[in-house]
Design an enzyme around this catalytic site. Structure first.
Site, PDB file in Angstrom:
ATOM      1  N   ALA A  63      12.578 -61.108   4.597  1.00 62.49           N
ATOM      2  CA  ALA A  63      14.016 -60.773   4.630  1.00 62.49           C
ATOM      3  C   ALA A  63      14.594 -61.279   5.951  1.00 62.49           C
ATOM      4  O   ALA A  63      15.247 -60.543   6.694  1.00 62.49           O
ATOM      5  CB  ALA A  63      14.236 -59.272   4.457  1.00 62.49           C
ATOM      6  N   GLU A  79      18.896 -64.093  11.392  1.00 62.34           N
ATOM      7  CA  GLU A  79      18.947 -64.917  12.599  1.00 62.34           C
ATOM      8  C   GLU A  79      18.043 -64.363  13.718  1.00 62.34           C
ATOM      9  O   GLU A  79      17.454 -65.130  14.482  1.00 62.34           O
ATOM     10  CB  GLU A  79      20.407 -65.045  13.050  1.00 62.34           C
ATOM     11  CG  GLU A  79      20.655 -65.998  14.209  1.00 62.34           C
ATOM     12  CD  GLU A  79      20.174 -67.438  13.980  1.00 62.34           C
ATOM     13  OE1 GLU A  79      20.119 -67.894  12.821  1.00 62.34           O
ATOM     14  OE2 GLU A  79      19.835 -68.104  14.990  1.00 62.34           O
ATOM     15  N   GLY A  80      17.915 -63.044  13.780  1.00 58.50           N
ATOM     16  CA  GLY A  80      17.050 -62.442  14.804  1.00 58.50           C
ATOM     17  C   GLY A  80      15.616 -62.952  14.680  1.00 58.50           C
ATOM     18  O   GLY A  80      14.986 -63.341  15.671  1.00 58.50           O
ATOM     19  N   HIS A  81      15.091 -62.984  13.447  1.00 59.66           N
ATOM     20  CA  HIS A  81      13.730 -63.504  13.241  1.00 59.66           C
ATOM     21  C   HIS A  81      13.667 -64.989  13.591  1.00 59.66           C
ATOM     22  O   HIS A  81      12.692 -65.464  14.178  1.00 59.66           O
ATOM     23  CB  HIS A  81      13.316 -63.393  11.761  1.00 59.66           C
ATOM     24  CG  HIS A  81      13.173 -62.001  11.249  1.00 59.66           C
ATOM     25  ND1 HIS A  81      14.052 -61.449  10.345  1.00 59.66           N
ATOM     26  CD2 HIS A  81      12.234 -61.053  11.493  1.00 59.66           C
ATOM     27  CE1 HIS A  81      13.658 -60.224  10.052  1.00 59.66           C
ATOM     28  NE2 HIS A  81      12.569 -59.951  10.732  1.00 59.66           N
ATOM     29  N   GLN A  89       2.552 -49.230   6.747  1.00 62.57           N
ATOM     30  CA  GLN A  89       3.477 -48.739   7.774  1.00 62.57           C
ATOM     31  C   GLN A  89       4.700 -48.051   7.182  1.00 62.57           C
ATOM     32  O   GLN A  89       5.631 -47.717   7.912  1.00 62.57           O
ATOM     33  CB  GLN A  89       3.857 -49.857   8.748  1.00 62.57           C
ATOM     34  CG  GLN A  89       4.747 -50.946   8.190  1.00 62.57           C
ATOM     35  CD  GLN A  89       4.900 -52.089   9.190  1.00 62.57           C
ATOM     36  OE1 GLN A  89       3.986 -52.889   9.372  1.00 62.57           O
ATOM     37  NE2 GLN A  89       6.047 -52.171   9.852  1.00 62.57           N
ATOM     38  N   ASP A 109      12.562 -53.769  18.401  1.00 58.70           N
ATOM     39  CA  ASP A 109      11.629 -52.679  18.080  1.00 58.70           C
ATOM     40  C   ASP A 109      10.845 -52.331  19.343  1.00 58.70           C
ATOM     41  O   ASP A 109       9.657 -52.641  19.467  1.00 58.70           O
ATOM     42  CB  ASP A 109      10.696 -53.114  16.944  1.00 58.70           C
ATOM     43  CG  ASP A 109      11.464 -53.338  15.664  1.00 58.70           C
ATOM     44  OD1 ASP A 109      12.084 -52.399  15.170  1.00 58.70           O
ATOM     45  OD2 ASP A 109      11.483 -54.484  15.182  1.00 58.70           O
ATOM     46  N   SER A 139      19.255 -56.738  11.886  1.00 59.14           N
ATOM     47  CA  SER A 139      18.150 -56.020  11.250  1.00 59.14           C
ATOM     48  C   SER A 139      18.173 -56.337   9.758  1.00 59.14           C
ATOM     49  O   SER A 139      19.253 -56.526   9.178  1.00 59.14           O
ATOM     50  CB  SER A 139      18.345 -54.515  11.446  1.00 59.14           C
ATOM     51  OG  SER A 139      17.582 -53.796  10.511  1.00 59.14           O
ATOM     52  N   SER A 140      16.986 -56.375   9.173  1.00 63.32           N
ATOM     53  CA  SER A 140      16.917 -56.622   7.718  1.00 63.32           C
ATOM     54  C   SER A 140      17.652 -55.521   6.959  1.00 63.32           C
ATOM     55  O   SER A 140      18.087 -55.710   5.834  1.00 63.32           O
ATOM     56  CB  SER A 140      15.467 -56.656   7.253  1.00 63.32           C
ATOM     57  OG  SER A 140      14.769 -57.623   7.986  1.00 63.32           O
TER      58      SER A 140
HETATM   59  O1  PAF Z   1       8.356 -55.780  12.998  1.00 60.12           O
HETATM   60  C1  PAF Z   1       7.933 -55.988  11.848  1.00 60.12           C
HETATM   61  O2  PAF Z   1       8.566 -56.668  11.039  1.00 60.12           O
HETATM   62  C2  PAF Z   1       6.612 -55.387  11.427  1.00 60.12           C
HETATM   63  O3  PAF Z   1       6.424 -54.142  11.993  1.00 60.12           O
HETATM   64  C3  PAF Z   1       5.415 -56.311  11.725  1.00 60.12           C
HETATM   65  C4  PAF Z   1       5.209 -56.504  13.215  1.00 60.12           C
HETATM   66  C5  PAF Z   1       5.606 -57.641  11.041  1.00 60.12           C
HETATM   67  C6  PAF Z   1       4.126 -55.675  11.175  1.00 60.12           C
HETATM   68  O4  PAF Z   1       4.212 -55.473   9.800  1.00 60.12           O
END
Ligand code: PAF
Length: 289
Positions: A32, A35-37, A61, A153, A188-189
């Site tokens: 997902a 731009e942040g990623h 998680q 994060d 954020s997604s």
């Molecule tokens: O930040 C995230 O998107 C997730 O916590 C990560 C680091 C990919 C681990 O699943």
């Protein structure tokens, strides 16, 4: 750019890069992509010759009642976005690759400790154990020289740093600054779930952080800085504040009113059904004369 799904395919590509003397950069994601990623990928590219991006929505998680099933899975669009950003390999493993032999994660193999049950960890029990477990798996699978995580994060970065110092000292950790929309809203997604009105409401989060920062710059004690942030939320009843705190970045524990120096203001709030987090590095100065 190559899209691979198995460790065998990934190993071959990474081995080729390494034998050509290339430094391997790694950006773990759950897809997902926004731009942040993509900026994390740009930063990985600056740090490395060969960039691997993983896309894996990690069941371990997500807690009960969280959005694992409805977490957006947009592999095609993610790959298109990555094509434009000098990514060499997209690693989109199945659960079986990450959690062999049957894709069932079982119990987390990494533990986040006490800090893992505060702030985000208190709202999301088990989240950090699951996150650390998958980060360790992914670092073992990719075997990079440098890994890039986003400052957005902050508590995750704190935990990952501890994990990497202890178990992956050979991998350099690079923390990339938070990318914001023009309104100040951190990318954020989850922003995709906000209506236009909620997006506007959500700007209270970064405004509150700026208020904390302003108070800190004028030498107000931490509790007054936090109060300055609360005032902004008091004027925005559509945003439900979960926490707003100032922590020592070395310990991730709240600072007291005597604290001076670099600190981290952290916040979580709900807007509509969407839980958003943000943070800002601040400097608590000596009180103005
Ligand atoms: O930040 C995230 O998107 C997730 O916590 C990560 C680091 C990919 C681990 O699943």
């Amino acid at each position: 750019m190559k899209l691979v799904h198995t460790k065998t395919e990934l190993d071959q590509l990474v081995a080729e890069a390494k034998s050509a003397g290339q430094r391997v950069g790694f950006v773990p994601t759950m897809g997902a992509l926004h731009e942040g990623h993509l900026r994390l990928v740009d930063i990985a590219r600056e740090q490395a010759d060969f960039v691997v991006v993983s896309i894996f929505v990690n069941p371990l998680q997500f807690g009960e009642g969280e959005d694992f099933d409805k977490y957006p899975r947009t592999l095609e669009a993610d790959c298109e976005a990555l094509e434009g950003r000098q990514c060499d390999v997209v690693f989109a493993p199945s659960a079986t690759e990450v959690y062999p032999p049957d894709g069932k994660p079982g119990k987390p193999t990494e533990r986040a400790g006490i800090i893992g049950s505060t702030f985000e960890g208190s709202a999301r029990p088990g989240h950090f154990d699951g996150m650390l477990t998958v980060v360790a798996r992914l670092l073992n699978l990719v075997d990079p020289d440098v890994a890039v995580f986003g400052q957005k994060d902050a508590q995750q970065v704190f935990m990952v740093r501890k994990l990497m110092d202890a178990k992956f000292p050979q991998v350099e950790l690079v923390v990339a600054p938070t990318i914001r929309e023009a309104s100040g809203l951190a990318m954020s997604s989850r922003n995709r779930y906000l209506t236009p009105a909620q997006r506007e409401t959500a700007t209270v989060i970064s405004k509150a952080l700026r208020a904390v920062d302003f108070a800190a710059k004028h030498g107000l004690p931490a509790s007054f800085c936090i109060e300055a942030g609360h005032t902004l939320f008091a004027g925005e009843p559509e945003a439900k504040l979960e926490y707003l705190a100032v922590v020592d970045p070395q310990l991730f524990k709240p600072v007291n009113d005597k604290f001076k120096g670099e600190a981290l203001a952290i916040v979580a709030a709900r807007v509509g059904g969407v839980r958003l987090i943000d943070n800002q590095i601040i400097e608590i100065r000596e009180q103005d004369a």
